[in-house]
Design an enzyme around this catalytic site. Sequence first.
Site, short mmCIF file in Angstrom:
data_model
loop_
_atom_site.label_atom_id
_atom_site.label_comp_id
_atom_site.label_asym_id
_atom_site.label_seq_id
_atom_site.Cartn_x
_atom_site.Cartn_y
_atom_site.Cartn_z
N ASP A 8 0.82 -1.22 0.00
CA ASP A 8 0.00 0.00 0.00
C ASP A 8 0.86 1.27 0.00
O ASP A 8 1.92 1.30 0.61
CB ASP A 8 -0.89 -0.03 1.25
CG ASP A 8 -2.08 0.89 1.13
OD1 ASP A 8 -2.29 1.48 0.06
OD2 ASP A 8 -2.81 1.03 2.13
N HIS B 110 2.88 3.14 -9.03
CA HIS B 110 2.68 1.70 -9.27
C HIS B 110 3.90 1.09 -9.96
O HIS B 110 4.31 -0.03 -9.64
CB HIS B 110 1.42 1.47 -10.11
CG HIS B 110 0.15 1.87 -9.41
ND1 HIS B 110 -0.12 1.53 -8.10
CD2 HIS B 110 -0.93 2.57 -9.83
CE1 HIS B 110 -1.31 2.02 -7.75
NE2 HIS B 110 -1.81 2.66 -8.78
N LEU C 211 10.02 -21.31 -4.25
CA LEU C 211 9.10 -20.33 -3.66
C LEU C 211 7.72 -20.40 -4.32
O LEU C 211 7.61 -20.42 -5.54
CB LEU C 211 9.70 -18.93 -3.86
CG LEU C 211 8.79 -17.73 -3.51
CD1 LEU C 211 8.55 -17.64 -2.01
CD2 LEU C 211 9.40 -16.42 -4.03
C1 FPP Z 1 -2.00 0.13 -3.31
O1 FPP Z 1 -1.50 1.45 -3.32
C2 FPP Z 1 -1.44 -0.60 -4.43
C3 FPP Z 1 -2.16 -1.16 -5.45
C4 FPP Z 1 -3.62 -1.11 -5.55
C5 FPP Z 1 -1.46 -1.85 -6.56
C6 FPP Z 1 -0.32 -2.72 -6.17
C7 FPP Z 1 0.45 -3.00 -7.38
C8 FPP Z 1 1.79 -3.03 -7.46
C9 FPP Z 1 2.71 -2.89 -6.31
C10 FPP Z 1 2.37 -3.19 -8.81
C11 FPP Z 1 3.10 -4.44 -9.10
C12 FPP Z 1 2.32 -5.67 -9.16
C13 FPP Z 1 2.01 -6.40 -10.25
C14 FPP Z 1 2.15 -7.87 -10.23
C15 FPP Z 1 1.50 -5.81 -11.48
P1 FPP Z 1 -2.50 2.64 -3.58
O2 FPP Z 1 -2.56 2.89 -5.03
O3 FPP Z 1 -3.84 2.33 -2.96
O4 FPP Z 1 -1.78 3.81 -2.84
P2 FPP Z 1 -2.46 4.99 -2.01
O5 FPP Z 1 -3.20 4.35 -0.87
O6 FPP Z 1 -1.29 5.81 -1.58
O7 FPP Z 1 -3.37 5.72 -2.95
#
Ligand code: FPP
Length: 250
Positions: free
Chosen positions: A22, A39, A133
């Site tokens: 997150d 991301h 893994l």
């Molecule tokens: C949450 O941060 C993150 C996500 C919803 C996406 C997680 C994805 C990745 C780490 C990319 C890599 C993974 C793959 C396999 C494609 P948020 O966007 O909710 O952040 P915020 O709370 O600060 O808005």
Amino acid sequence: MKDLPEFLDPQRMPRHVAVIMDGNGRWAKKQGKPRSFGHAAGMEALRGVVRASDDWGVSCLTVYAFSTENWVRSKEEVGFLMNLLLRYFASELDELDEKNVKIRILGDVNGLPGPQKKACENAMARTKDNTGLNLSIALNYGGRAEIVRAARELARRAAAGEIDPDAIDEAAFSGELYTQGLPDVDLLIRTSGEMRLSNFLPWQCTYAEMVFGDTLWPDYTRELYARDIAIYQSRDRRFGGVKTQIGDKA
Ligand code: FPP
């Protein structure tokens, strides 16, 4: 076991680590960049944690990449995340396969766009016989939906006379979840200061130790991962009973 930090006890490593990655959006915002930038950086952080898990002999790593609730984000952001998934497999699959990593997707793969569905199926098929893994990626995943799906399948089989409803126990139920065959989560990590489960592995995290940190996911390093595992190793796990040492069989 390669490069295990010396403050970690190799006998007491978590078997299954789950991560809510997150804070990508906030990380990007802090730098005046679009959310997609966060991301993309988050994907780099994921690479590091996958490598560390492989090096340190963590047998299962499960990460939350896209929830069933994430579809309501802007079309641009959803599109970017879907493309990132293709990029992830395009750049990582050879190395993961070489490292004997077994990939599984948790969630409704049929609800993904065609190319993403194909890439997921290909990654799972290609690595299905690997014995290293277990890397599980939760995609189009919701924990309650997973539980309902398992209940529906057991009900269907009971109605068809294939199973006795009285014989349905926790093991039978676990066997219908996407995580079938994997141990329960030992350690749940969530970054960015949020302290919620957000519909992530509710059944599997019943006895998980939870570690919440303030770091935004793109800044999460191997060192911070080691620190979170050290916090896990410092906890007493009791499973509702008496004191046990982490690493003992529950
Ligand atoms: C949450 O941060 C993150 C996500 C919803 C996406 C997680 C994805 C990745 C780490 C990319 C890599 C993974 C793959 C396999 C494609 P948020 O966007 O909710 O952040 P915020 O709370 O600060 O808005």
